[in-house]
Design a protein around this motif. Structure first.
Motif, mmCIF file in Angstrom:
data_model
loop_
_atom_site.group_PDB
_atom_site.id
_atom_site.type_symbol
_atom_site.label_atom_id
_atom_site.label_comp_id
_atom_site.label_asym_id
_atom_site.label_seq_id
_atom_site.Cartn_x
_atom_site.Cartn_y
_atom_site.Cartn_z
ATOM 1 N N TYR A 139 -1.593 0.748 -5.173
ATOM 2 C CA TYR A 139 -2.782 1.296 -4.492
ATOM 3 C C TYR A 139 -3.877 1.101 -5.895
ATOM 4 C CZ TYR A 139 -6.451 3.269 -1.551
ATOM 5 O OH TYR A 139 -7.470 3.624 -0.916
ATOM 6 N N ASN A 140 -4.881 0.095 -5.935
ATOM 7 C CA ASN A 140 -5.591 -0.180 -7.010
ATOM 8 C C ASN A 140 -5.136 0.013 -8.351
ATOM 9 O OD1 ASN A 140 -7.875 -0.371 -5.079
ATOM 10 N ND2 ASN A 140 -8.207 1.676 -4.746
ATOM 11 N N ASN A 141 -4.041 -0.418 -8.353
ATOM 12 C CA ASN A 141 -3.401 -0.250 -9.413
ATOM 13 C C ASN A 141 -2.726 -1.869 -9.810
ATOM 14 O OD1 ASN A 141 -1.680 0.360 -11.987
ATOM 15 N ND2 ASN A 141 0.104 0.739 -10.498
ATOM 16 N N PRO A 142 -3.540 -2.755 -10.774
ATOM 17 C CA PRO A 142 -3.160 -3.925 -11.098
ATOM 18 C C PRO A 142 -2.036 -4.197 -11.985
ATOM 19 C CG PRO A 142 -5.601 -3.597 -11.407
ATOM 20 C CD PRO A 142 -4.874 -2.406 -11.081
ATOM 21 N N THR A 143 -1.193 -5.084 -11.575
ATOM 22 C CA THR A 143 -0.011 -5.366 -12.553
ATOM 23 C C THR A 143 0.469 -6.977 -12.201
ATOM 24 O OG1 THR A 143 2.294 -4.760 -13.257
ATOM 25 C CG2 THR A 143 1.647 -4.572 -10.815
ATOM 26 N N TYR A 144 1.540 -7.449 -12.959
ATOM 27 C CA TYR A 144 1.897 -8.626 -12.533
ATOM 28 C C TYR A 144 2.392 -8.811 -10.915
ATOM 29 C CZ TYR A 144 6.238 -6.542 -14.524
ATOM 30 O OH TYR A 144 7.170 -5.687 -14.803
ATOM 31 N N SER A 145 1.998 -9.828 -10.378
ATOM 32 C CA SER A 145 2.291 -9.909 -8.905
ATOM 33 C C SER A 145 3.513 -9.888 -8.427
ATOM 34 C CB SER A 145 1.323 -10.884 -8.280
ATOM 35 O OG SER A 145 -0.082 -11.011 -8.739
ATOM 36 N N GLY A 147 5.729 -8.169 -9.489
ATOM 37 C CA GLY A 147 6.330 -6.823 -10.137
ATOM 38 C C GLY A 147 5.600 -5.570 -9.306
ATOM 39 N N GLN A 148 4.834 -5.857 -8.191
ATOM 40 C CA GLN A 148 3.975 -4.797 -7.535
ATOM 41 C C GLN A 148 5.191 -4.556 -6.355
ATOM 42 O OE1 GLN A 148 0.517 -7.317 -5.781
ATOM 43 N NE2 GLN A 148 1.453 -6.195 -4.012
ATOM 44 N N ALA A 149 4.698 -3.441 -5.628
ATOM 45 C CA ALA A 149 5.267 -2.987 -4.580
ATOM 46 C C ALA A 149 5.421 -3.825 -3.670
ATOM 47 C CB ALA A 149 4.403 -1.645 -3.942
ATOM 48 N N ALA A 150 6.796 -3.867 -3.217
ATOM 49 C CA ALA A 150 7.141 -4.877 -1.833
ATOM 50 C C ALA A 150 7.592 -6.229 -2.496
ATOM 51 C CB ALA A 150 6.264 -4.989 -0.844
ATOM 52 N N ALA A 162 0.119 -4.073 1.148
ATOM 53 C CA ALA A 162 -0.039 -3.123 2.350
ATOM 54 C C ALA A 162 0.403 -1.699 1.833
ATOM 55 C CB ALA A 162 0.961 -3.377 3.337
ATOM 56 N N SER A 163 0.112 -1.514 0.443
ATOM 57 C CA SER A 163 0.141 -0.061 0.085
ATOM 58 C C SER A 163 -0.966 0.998 0.332
ATOM 59 C CB SER A 163 -0.132 -0.200 -1.563
ATOM 60 O OG SER A 163 1.217 -0.740 -2.147
ATOM 61 N N ARG A 164 -0.365 2.342 0.519
ATOM 62 C CA ARG A 164 -1.172 3.079 0.857
ATOM 63 C C ARG A 164 -1.558 3.948 -0.442
ATOM 64 N NH1 ARG A 164 2.613 5.020 6.199
ATOM 65 N NH2 ARG A 164 1.537 3.462 7.511
ATOM 66 N N ALA A 165 -2.175 4.905 -0.074
ATOM 67 C CA ALA A 165 -2.951 5.874 -1.522
ATOM 68 C C ALA A 165 -1.662 6.610 -2.003
ATOM 69 C CB ALA A 165 -4.061 6.458 -1.247
ATOM 70 N N ASN A 198 4.954 -0.816 5.491
ATOM 71 C CA ASN A 198 4.104 -0.160 6.589
ATOM 72 C C ASN A 198 3.863 -0.894 7.632
ATOM 73 O OD1 ASN A 198 3.894 2.175 4.651
ATOM 74 N ND2 ASN A 198 2.374 1.096 3.390
ATOM 75 N N GLY A 199 4.831 -1.747 8.202
ATOM 76 C CA GLY A 199 4.543 -2.304 9.589
ATOM 77 C C GLY A 199 4.065 -3.657 9.345
ATOM 78 N N VAL A 200 3.822 -3.968 8.037
ATOM 79 C CA VAL A 200 3.146 -5.535 7.876
ATOM 80 C C VAL A 200 4.102 -6.281 7.124
ATOM 81 C CG1 VAL A 200 1.387 -6.519 6.487
ATOM 82 C CG2 VAL A 200 1.066 -4.449 7.475
ATOM 83 N N LEU A 201 4.369 -7.567 7.420
ATOM 84 C CA LEU A 201 5.359 -8.664 7.063
ATOM 85 C C LEU A 201 4.963 -8.965 5.553
ATOM 86 C CD1 LEU A 201 7.889 -10.412 7.558
ATOM 87 C CD2 LEU A 201 6.210 -12.041 8.182
ATOM 88 N N VAL A 202 5.743 -8.635 4.559
ATOM 89 C CA VAL A 202 5.322 -8.805 3.042
ATOM 90 C C VAL A 202 6.572 -9.879 2.715
ATOM 91 C CG1 VAL A 202 4.187 -6.920 2.905
ATOM 92 C CG2 VAL A 202 6.505 -6.824 2.489
ATOM 93 N N GLN A 203 7.420 -10.038 3.321
ATOM 94 C CA GLN A 203 8.584 -10.693 2.445
ATOM 95 C C GLN A 203 9.211 -11.594 3.951
ATOM 96 O OE1 GLN A 203 9.222 -11.791 -0.488
ATOM 97 N NE2 GLN A 203 8.382 -10.267 -1.636
ATOM 98 N N ASN A 204 8.981 -12.938 4.056
ATOM 99 C CA ASN A 204 9.355 -13.531 5.270
ATOM 100 C C ASN A 204 10.597 -14.511 4.955
ATOM 101 O OD1 ASN A 204 9.429 -14.799 7.923
ATOM 102 N ND2 ASN A 204 7.463 -15.855 7.620
#
Length: 247
Positions: A139-145, A147-150, A162-165, A198-204
């Motif tokens: 959440y508002n935390n840049p890193t290599y894509s 390697g981010q959440a999900a 789709a990250s929450r705070a 969080n209910g959002v498709l992120v890996q299909n």
């Protein structure tokens, strides 16, 4: 007066065709009705795991888990959740799994001062111990894509963020298809994963190139069913309400 005449004519033409269809055995709708096997009934009570699920953490203890090197799982349990103890190493399920539906709820620390990128709320969920679905405060935390959440760590960027705070509970719902290997150890079919964050498709239906590697390209080596492993990455990430359904 023209319209009623046309309608009447259509009805006269349609009636014999309908009768013919009724008398034609090849048009019997029962021929395309399949009655067996009958799907098993699965209860899905609100706020609880499905009735056929294996509950890996229901809020009380870590009896379904063990330490990375065996023995009692060293993480702390309180208020219906358990939390990483930094420096204690990871934990893994005592049970081994192949194809599964997995539900995990997780939370990164509220305090973020002095931490950013991969140092903020980092953990990981490893399917069959070697394929990582990244857990991170993105959440508002840049890193290599990749390697981010999900992300499938160092392999597949999530479709969206789709990250929450930080400090809020988040949910992964995962469909995991384990890789298949021949008797000789060759890869027959790669691992595949679908993830909702969080209910959002992120890996299909993402196809994995091999086990997770921090350095270098991923590759496969033959293995069987294996535990789910949760990573200690020096951050007090918490987990709760974890269950799987074997597919």
């Amino acid at each position: 007066m023209t319209r009623p005449v046309l309608m009447g004519t259509c009805l006269l033409i349609a009636a014999p065709a309908f009768a013919q269809a009724q008398n034609d055995p090849s048009r019997d709708p029962a021929k395309t009705e399949v009655w067996k096997p009958v799907p098993a009934a699965v209860a899905t009570p609100s706020g609880a795991s499905p009735s056929d699920a294996v509950v890996l953490f229901g809020g009380k203890d870590l009896s379904a888990w063990e330490g990375e090197q065996g023995g009692k799982a060293p993480w702390t349990v309180a208020d219906g959740a358990f939390t990483v103890v930094p420096g204690s190493k990871g934990i893994r399920t005592k049970q081994r799994f192949c194809d599964i539906q997995l539900h995990v709820e997780w939370r990164t620390p509220t305090e973020t001062k002095g931490f950013d990128g991969q140092h903020r709320g980092n953990s990981g969920i490893f399917l069959q111990e070697v394929y990582e679905l990244q857990v991170l405060d993105s959440y508002n935390n840049p890193t290599y894509s990749n390697g981010q959440a999900a992300s499938i760590y160092k392999q597949s960027i999530p479709l969206v963020n789709a990250s929450r705070a930080p400090g809020e509970w988040q949910v992964y719902d995962v469909i995991w298809k384990a890789p298949r290997f021949s008797d000789g150890g060759g890869l027959v079919s790669p691992a595949r994963i679908t993830v909702l964050h969080n209910g959002v498709l992120v890996q299909n239906d993402t196809v994995l190139s091999g086990k997770t590697e921090y350095i270098g390209a991923p590759s496969y080596s033959p293995h069987g069913c294996a535990p789910i492993y949760l990573q200690d990455h020096d951050s007090k990430v918490s987990y709760r309400n974890i269950w799987v359904r074997e597919l």
